[in-house]
Design a protein around this motif. Structure first.
Motif, PDB file in Angstrom:
ATOM      1  N   GLN A  49      -8.712   1.116   3.695  1.00 56.32           N
ATOM      2  CA  GLN A  49      -7.838   0.729   4.811  1.00 56.32           C
ATOM      3  C   GLN A  49      -8.649   0.228   6.002  1.00 56.32           C
TER       4      GLN A  49
ATOM      5  N   GLN B 237      -4.451  12.191   1.278  1.00 64.32           N
ATOM      6  CA  GLN B 237      -3.747  11.027   0.759  1.00 64.32           C
ATOM      7  C   GLN B 237      -2.236  11.169   0.963  1.00 64.32           C
ATOM      8  N   TRP B 238      -1.728  12.358   0.727  1.00 64.73           N
ATOM      9  CA  TRP B 238      -0.309  12.599   0.979  1.00 64.73           C
ATOM     10  C   TRP B 238       0.019  12.433   2.466  1.00 64.73           C
TER      11      TRP B 238
ATOM     12  N   ALA C  67       0.283   8.818   3.925  1.00 66.39           N
ATOM     13  CA  ALA C  67       1.522   8.085   3.657  1.00 66.39           C
ATOM     14  C   ALA C  67       2.497   8.202   4.822  1.00 66.39           C
ATOM     15  N   TYR C  68       2.372   9.241   5.634  1.00 67.84           N
ATOM     16  CA  TYR C  68       3.294   9.451   6.751  1.00 67.84           C
ATOM     17  C   TYR C  68       2.672   9.101   8.100  1.00 67.84           C
TER      18      TYR C  68
ATOM     19  N   GLU D  69      -5.375   6.271  -7.782  1.00 66.22           N
ATOM     20  CA  GLU D  69      -4.884   7.619  -8.044  1.00 66.22           C
ATOM     21  C   GLU D  69      -5.886   8.417  -8.876  1.00 66.22           C
TER      22      GLU D  69
END
Length: 433
Positions: free
Chosen positions: A28, A148-149, A152-153, A238
């Motif tokens: 990113q 990583q989770w 996402a937010y 992943e």
């Protein structure tokens, strides 16, 4: 445990999280700011550069003012760096922010180790070090699938704002929960202490091997492992994150394993040096397996590499056995300078080597990674040979004496007159490292 051990574990946990977080967000960052491999390597490795540069003064401060004050103050700097990183809009701002983070967490390991040496029995230092590094290494675990989770937010900017708040909270926890040192701090002149450490032959025997192996392990896991898994092994994102997660668990489990093994071997009369040498040889073998692309599961050599990242459990324990308690902060810091300095060289140098090849199909060719990794392995082999010189010397003397005795039993004593000067074999009382 509650007022000393765990608060410092929190600070070390954040240090590990900041150290490895760029592995997950490197894609990113490159996409948002257009970073190439050299810039990405510099951005990640500047953390290790300033970390290394801060070790000597921090070791002095820890011995003089104690871990509580030093760690809580520096974590405020790390929190400010994390906030700046999340708000940065160009490469220079990111570089400054990353350097602030490096300075801010540069005392995390040393402060915890200093607290352990101060409040724990000397014979249990290796085990306590293992527990601290095991729990702190959970920061590397957090920097994989859990992060990583969260990304996402929040995105990477929001993530660093949250890290800034957590770091400020850790600084307050250490300042208010940790008591002052139970033992008075030493008052001898600083220059004498530092010169004693850097003139010590035992220090320079272990330092090159510890730095070249542990520093390389940190460098690979903090950045280039993800690139290798994606570009060489062909993993998707992943699958790469899953393997990085397992590798991070390897650091945590490795710290506990090495600390426990060192503690048990010590009871049997086997020093930590023997275990440390065995671990580093296994590390070199794992890197060679990667470079030659031997038909092994990818996870196996990478898991070994991650475990070696926790081998500071052993090298710090070896120093603790060789230096008085009041000098352990500076001795560990002196070794850490080399750990993080080598990590900077490997991490940035790998990016420079990769840039010597043109990008093919969106990534660097396999040979580029092989050349970069092999360069570090060469230095490790030399350091391992240097570390083993006293053992090899003793082995050579024993072999020579064995053959001399065997020759003497088959020869008329009147015809045999061999001295140590003539054979080059040192007598035990003449042996000196």
């Amino acid at each position: 445990m509650g007022c000393v051990f765990l608060p410092f574990v929190v600070g070390y946990y954040l240090s590990y999280l900041f150290r490895t977080i760029n592995t997950l967000i490197s894609g990113q960052l490159s996409a948002d700011l257009g970073l190439d491999a050299a810039n990405l390597g510099l951005l990640t490795s500047v953390y290790f550069l300033v970390f290394a540069g801060a070790q000597i003064p921090i070791g002095t401060l820890l011995d003089r003012f104690g871990p509580r004050r030093v760690q809580s103050a520096l974590l405020l700097v790390a929190g400010g760096g994390a906030a700046l990183f999340g708000a940065a809009s160009d490469f220079k701002a990111l570089l400054v922010a990353r350097a602030m983070i490096g300075i801010g967490v540069s005392a995390a390991a040393m402060a915890g180790l200093k607290a352990i040496v101060t409040w724990f029995p000397r014979e249990r230092v290796a085990l306590a070090n293992g527990y601290m590094i095991m729990l702190g290494a959970l920061g590397a675990v957090t920097a994989t699938t859990p992060t990583q989770w969260l990304l996402a937010y929040t995105g990477w900017r929001g993530l660093f704002e949250l890290l800034a708040l957590a770091t400020f909270a850790a600084a307050l926890l250490i300042f208010w929960a940790v008591p002052e040192a139970a033992r008075p701090q030493a008052t001898q002149p600083t220059g004498v202490k530092l010169s004693a450490i850097y003139r010590d032959r035992g220090f320079w025997r272990i330092a090159p091997l510890s730095a070249s192996c542990i520093g390389s392990a940190w460098s690979l896991q903090a950045l280039w492992a993800a690139s290798w898994l994606t570009n060489v092994e062909g993993f998707d994102r992943e699958s790469s994150i899953t393997q990085l997660f397992i590798m991070a668990l390897g650091i945590s489990a490795g710290a506990l394993l090495l600390g426990t093994l060192a503690d048990r071997l010590r009871r049997r009369g086997i020093g930590s040096e023997v275990l440390f040498a065995a671990v580093t040889m296994l590390f070199v073998a794992a890197e060679v397996a990667l470079i030659l692309r031997l038909p092994l599961p990818s996870l196996l050599p990478w898991l070994v590499i991650s475990i070696v990242g926790a081998a500071t459990v052993l090298s710090y324990a070896i120093l603790a056995e060789n230096f008085p308690r009041e000098l352990t902060g500076r001795a560990n810091a002196g070794l850490n300078v080399l750990h993080f300095g080598w990590c900077f060289i490997v991490q940035y140098g790998t990016g420079l080597i990769l840039d010597q090849w043109s990008v093919q199909d969106g990534h660097y060719p396999i040979i580029a990674y092989q050349v970069a990794f092999a360069s570090a392995v060469g230095a490790q082999i030399l350091a391992l040979g240097w570390f083993a010189i006293p053992w090899l010397g003793r082995l050579g003397r024993r072999v020579a004496k064995f053959f001399l005795r065997d020759h003497a039993t088959n020869t008329d004593p009147a015809e045999v007159s061999v001295t140590s000067a003539e054979t080059g074999v040192l007598e035990p009382e003449d042996e000196e490292w």
